[in-house]
Design an enzyme around this catalytic site. Structure first.
Site, PDB file in Angstrom:
ATOM      1  N   CYS A  92      46.275  45.321  33.551  1.00 15.33           N
ATOM      2  CA  CYS A  92      46.166  44.093  34.342  1.00 15.33           C
ATOM      3  C   CYS A  92      46.166  42.859  33.444  1.00 15.33           C
ATOM      4  O   CYS A  92      47.204  42.496  32.902  1.00 15.33           O
ATOM      5  CB  CYS A  92      44.937  44.150  35.243  1.00 15.33           C
ATOM      6  SG  CYS A  92      44.987  42.965  36.607  1.00 15.33           S
ATOM      7  N   HIS A 122      45.429  49.412  38.157  1.00 10.28           N
ATOM      8  CA  HIS A 122      44.187  49.815  37.510  1.00 10.28           C
ATOM      9  C   HIS A 122      44.063  51.344  37.469  1.00 10.28           C
ATOM     10  O   HIS A 122      43.414  51.947  38.328  1.00 10.28           O
ATOM     11  CB  HIS A 122      42.983  49.210  38.245  1.00 10.28           C
ATOM     12  CG  HIS A 122      42.846  47.736  38.034  1.00 10.28           C
ATOM     13  ND1 HIS A 122      42.045  47.199  37.055  1.00 10.28           N
ATOM     14  CD2 HIS A 122      43.437  46.686  38.654  1.00 10.28           C
ATOM     15  CE1 HIS A 122      42.132  45.880  37.086  1.00 10.28           C
ATOM     16  NE2 HIS A 122      42.980  45.547  38.052  1.00 10.28           N
ATOM     17  N   GLU A 177      42.295  53.026  35.543  1.00 10.19           N
ATOM     18  CA  GLU A 177      40.931  53.432  35.177  1.00 10.19           C
ATOM     19  C   GLU A 177      40.066  53.728  36.394  1.00 10.19           C
ATOM     20  O   GLU A 177      39.064  54.444  36.299  1.00 10.19           O
ATOM     21  CB  GLU A 177      40.285  52.340  34.320  1.00 10.19           C
ATOM     22  CG  GLU A 177      39.650  51.190  35.058  1.00 10.19           C
ATOM     23  CD  GLU A 177      40.628  50.190  35.669  1.00 10.19           C
ATOM     24  OE1 GLU A 177      40.202  49.326  36.470  1.00 10.19           O
ATOM     25  OE2 GLU A 177      41.838  50.259  35.342  1.00 10.19           O
TER      26      GLU A 177
END
Length: 269
Positions: A124, A232, A234
């Site tokens: 990002c 994202h 993660e």
């Protein structure tokens, strides 16, 4: 085991050390340097690396010292935007928070890490930092650009809804990402108001959103491993096979860097 075999035994491979730069956050009149838990755990669990959290509030005097201990660099997302002055634009989102200390640390960090040949992974804001560091710029309001969708989350939604997989990403045929994930398209979350406009030197787009916005980049001409995504991975990575593969690939690149460093030390001994 003979003495000669003992003498020829290769040293065990230590875990790679990965730098993660922190961001500024104000709490009750105090300035904090912070890093969100969700970014750290996949680096440990799936990349199998050791995170070193680096403050960005003290300037770049010790940048090379941090890099001396590093086998990779991981640039995460954040709630702040990059200062548009760094890519030659006026600020079109004055109500959005900035973190100029992080800007002024991470951009030199990217350049110095590339010079050393270190693996770099961006998420990002981290992808946007890489692009700016290499001379690219950014759409400050993707949602206001003709032909693009609104890629922002609803701040009123629960976190699980904000991070839901809401659109497809088409992966470039024959690209590194296509080979790594083994698929032509994936579904991703979307929590960003800004996106890459003109790409920096050496950067290649390898995935796009349905509206054509760049969602993943790499730069094989200037770095052995420089990869970044706009979404994202993660978030709840343990439940997402694509995210696990991405973090494992970054970990593998960092382990290759450790092996390279060990060989250099042996040759110099």
């Amino acid at each position: 085991m003979s003495n000669s075999n003992i003498g020829n035994k290769q040293p065990s491979l230590r875990k790679p050390v990965v730098l993660m730069t922190m961001g500024s956050q104000e709490r009750k009149g105090h300035d904090y340097q912070v890093m969100t838990h969700k970014y750290i755990t996949p680096l440990v669990d799936f990349a199998d690396c050791v995170p070193v959290l680096v403050p960005t509030c003290c300037g770049i005097e010790d940048l090379e010292t941090y890099l001396d201990m590093a086998d990779g660099v991981y640039l995460t997302g954040a709630g702040s935007n990059i200062d548009p002055a760094l890519y030659g634009q006026e600020n079109e989102t004055p109500g959005k928070g900035q973190d100029k200390n992080r800007d002024l640390f991470d951009i030199p960090l990217v350049k110095a890490a590339i010079k050393r040949g270190l693996p770099i992974f961006g998420v990002c804001r981290g992808m946007q930092e890489i692009n700016v560091a290499l001379g690219g710029d950014i759409y400050q309001k993707v949602y206001a650009e003709p032909g693009f969708n609104d890629h922002r989350e609803n701040p009123e939604d629960p976190v699980d809804v904000q991070y839901a997989q809401v659109h497809g990403v088409k992966i470039k045929p024959g690209s590194w990402l296509r080979e790594t994930l083994g698929t032509d398209e994936i579904r991703v979350n979307s929590l960003h108001g800004q996106g890459l406009r003109n790409l920096g030197a050496g950067i290649e787009p390898i995935a796009h959103a349905e509206d054509g916005l760049v969602e993943a980049i790499h730069a094989p001409s200037i770095s052995p491993f420089l990869f970044a995504v706009q979404w994202h991975p993660e978030w709840q990575a343990a439940k997402n096979p694509d995210s696990i593969k991405i973090f494992q690939a970054f970990g593998d690149a960092c382990r290759a860097q450790v092996r390279k460093s060990q060989i250099k030390r042996q040759q110099a001994a």
